[in-house]
Scaffold this active site. Structure first.
Site, mmCIF file in Angstrom:
data_model
loop_
_atom_site.group_PDB
_atom_site.id
_atom_site.type_symbol
_atom_site.label_atom_id
_atom_site.label_comp_id
_atom_site.label_asym_id
_atom_site.label_seq_id
_atom_site.Cartn_x
_atom_site.Cartn_y
_atom_site.Cartn_z
ATOM 1 N N ARG A 22 -23.777 -7.711 102.044
ATOM 2 C CA ARG A 22 -23.208 -6.582 102.791
ATOM 3 C C ARG A 22 -24.033 -5.337 102.495
ATOM 4 O O ARG A 22 -24.002 -4.836 101.372
ATOM 5 C CB ARG A 22 -21.739 -6.384 102.351
ATOM 6 N N HIS A 29 -17.807 -1.266 102.714
ATOM 7 C CA HIS A 29 -16.881 -2.295 103.212
ATOM 8 C C HIS A 29 -16.388 -1.932 104.619
ATOM 9 O O HIS A 29 -16.456 -2.727 105.552
ATOM 10 C CB HIS A 29 -15.702 -2.428 102.237
ATOM 11 N N TYR A 78 -19.835 1.850 93.485
ATOM 12 C CA TYR A 78 -19.769 0.622 92.671
ATOM 13 C C TYR A 78 -20.954 -0.322 92.826
ATOM 14 O O TYR A 78 -21.052 -1.306 92.129
ATOM 15 C CB TYR A 78 -18.460 -0.133 92.954
HETATM 16 C C1 TPP Z 1 -3.540 -10.441 103.251
HETATM 17 C C2 TPP Z 1 -4.371 -9.220 102.949
HETATM 18 N N1 TPP Z 1 -4.459 -8.779 101.687
HETATM 19 C C3 TPP Z 1 -5.223 -7.695 101.405
HETATM 20 C C4 TPP Z 1 -5.883 -7.041 102.415
HETATM 21 C C5 TPP Z 1 -6.727 -5.810 102.090
HETATM 22 N N2 TPP Z 1 -8.141 -6.173 102.242
HETATM 23 C C6 TPP Z 1 -8.819 -5.854 103.363
HETATM 24 S S1 TPP Z 1 -10.383 -6.407 103.326
HETATM 25 C C7 TPP Z 1 -10.200 -7.062 101.792
HETATM 26 C C8 TPP Z 1 -11.359 -7.745 101.123
HETATM 27 C C9 TPP Z 1 -11.864 -8.912 101.904
HETATM 28 O O1 TPP Z 1 -13.091 -9.342 101.397
HETATM 29 P P1 TPP Z 1 -13.805 -10.610 101.978
HETATM 30 O O2 TPP Z 1 -12.793 -11.648 102.343
HETATM 31 O O3 TPP Z 1 -14.878 -11.024 101.052
HETATM 32 O O4 TPP Z 1 -14.414 -10.124 103.371
HETATM 33 P P2 TPP Z 1 -15.426 -8.926 103.686
HETATM 34 O O5 TPP Z 1 -14.568 -7.725 104.003
HETATM 35 O O6 TPP Z 1 -16.280 -8.718 102.503
HETATM 36 O O7 TPP Z 1 -16.203 -9.344 104.876
HETATM 37 C C10 TPP Z 1 -8.907 -6.849 101.317
HETATM 38 C C11 TPP Z 1 -8.421 -7.297 100.017
HETATM 39 C C12 TPP Z 1 -5.746 -7.534 103.727
HETATM 40 N N3 TPP Z 1 -6.376 -6.981 104.766
HETATM 41 N N4 TPP Z 1 -4.992 -8.638 103.967
#
Ligand code: TPP
Length: 356
Positions: free
Chosen positions: A256, A260, A269
């Site tokens: 990435r 985010h 970070y």
């Molecule tokens: C069920 C749920 N828990 C927490 C969140 C908050 N949240 C949004 S994105 C994220 C991290 C996701 O990371 P990853 O699955 O690695 O995908 P990326 O965003 O890096 O593409 C979190 C914890 C959410 N959207 N849905």
């Protein structure tokens, strides 16, 4: 003592970071026109992301998740699907959605807070973006089950981040997919981060792909910055599912290269040196190098492409800006068949304020 089961995870790469071929190309990749289409799609996604971030910074867009550096994952998986398949995307899949026929204006509308952007005209049966992480994996299993039940040769594809594979919904989905031999493919965008949580403290598993083994299904890893590898390996998984040979988890390893979302500040970070190294491995550079060495690309073509895509994007932004706003009550009207009492009251207040 004896070993009763052994598993291995294969890693696939065709084009390395220098743009050199490291193994015989799959048939589609011998067609330069096809590779140029993939390159065009990745550039379109990159320009959209850059513009959307600027629009958010200037108050013209809601929170936006860029896919900078990860364009090969979404583009490759979108290209591997057939129109009649169904995609259950997550929020970093704009590249795949564009490949599927969702328009730039619809994507901008959705992230601009207009739910009508999720009601895209093409492809009608694809799902809206899933923001709750990993829930889309179960939706994809439901879709795949329906295809199997109706005996339709169609495939459900879903995608999620590596962080999402820590969620119960992911494990439930791979268990179901394996148990029912469903025509479903899970593509993991392993971009090394789940907001500020790095992959190495997300899971102790050596690969994300091996999580598939727990569901009794195949897991495979690809270089997620090599669009040829993503297209080929997801394509194989999709056709395997279509022919009744079951589900696959494809882990695409990438990085990435942005925050985010626009609500994040990754500089707090991440390590600048690591990011610099990752930038050198991003997916567009290597494909451009390869095509240039093949005599199929040059600076002039690059300039023409950027001009053409920029015009396309400017028009989409105009259409987005000129779209009549949606009725305020839209925020109340599509969750419940009949609104509960308390929300009915709020709806009246909203309408009163809106009209008053
Ligand atoms: C069920 C749920 N828990 C927490 C969140 C908050 N949240 C949004 S994105 C994220 C991290 C996701 O990371 P990853 O699955 O690695 O995908 P990326 O965003 O890096 O593409 C979190 C914890 C959410 N959207 N849905």
């Amino acid at each position: 003592m004896k070993t009763i089961a052994e598993f291995s995870i294969q890693f696939h790469q065709y084009l390395n970071e220098e743009g050199q071929i490291v193994q015989a190309l799959p048939a589609f990749a011998n067609d330069h026109a096809h590779l140029i289409r993939l390159y065009t799609s990745m550039q379109r996604t990159r320009l959209l992301d850059a513009k959307a971030v600027i629009m958010q910074r200037t108050g013209k867009m809601g929170t936006y998740p860029s896919s900078l550096g990860q364009e090969a994952v979404a583009t490759g998986l979108g290209d591997a699907m057939k129109p009649e398949d169904v995609f259950c995307p997550y929020y970093r899949d704009q590249g795949a959605m564009l490949e599927r026929g969702v328009t730039l204006t619809e994507i901008l509308s959705y992230w601009g807070g207009d739910e009508r952007g999720a009601d895209f005209q093409v492809p009608r049966e694809d799902f809206p973006v899933s923001v709750p992480i990993a829930t889309q994996c179960l939706h994809a299993c439901g879709v795949a089950y329906a295809f199997k039940y109706r005996k339709q040769p169609r495939v459900a594809v879903t995608s999620l981040g590596e962080g999402g594979t820590s969620e119960g919904a992911f494990y439930e989905a791979i268990n179901l997919a394996g148990m029912w031999n469903l025509p479903v493919v899970f593509v993991i965008n392993n971009n090394q981060w789940a907001i500020s949580v790095p992959r190495n403290i997300q899971t102790h598993a050596q690969t994300i792909a091996q999580k598939a083994i727990a569901g009794g299904i195949e897991g495979v890893q690809v270089d997620g910055n090599d669009v040829i590898a993503v297209r080929e390996i997801v394509g194989r998984a999709v056709e395997k599912a279509r022919s009744g040979n079951g589900p696959t988890v494809v882990e695409a390893v990438t990085y990435r290269l942005s925050d985010h979302t626009t609500a994040d500040d990754a500089k707090r970070y991440w390590n600048e040196e690591v990011v610099k190294t990752a930038f050198a491995k991003e997916p567009l550079i290597r494909l451009r190098r390869y095509l240039t060495e093949q005599g199929a690309w040059n600076d002039e073509k690059e300039k023409q492409l950027i001009d053409q895509l920029s015009q396309e994007l400017d028009q989409a932004i105009k259409d987005y800006a000129n779209k009549a706003s949606q009725p305020a009550e839209n925020i109340m009207d599509f969750t419940f068949k009949e609104l509960p009492e308390a929300l009915l009251h709020q709806r009246e207040i909203l309408l009163g304020e809106n009209h008053g």
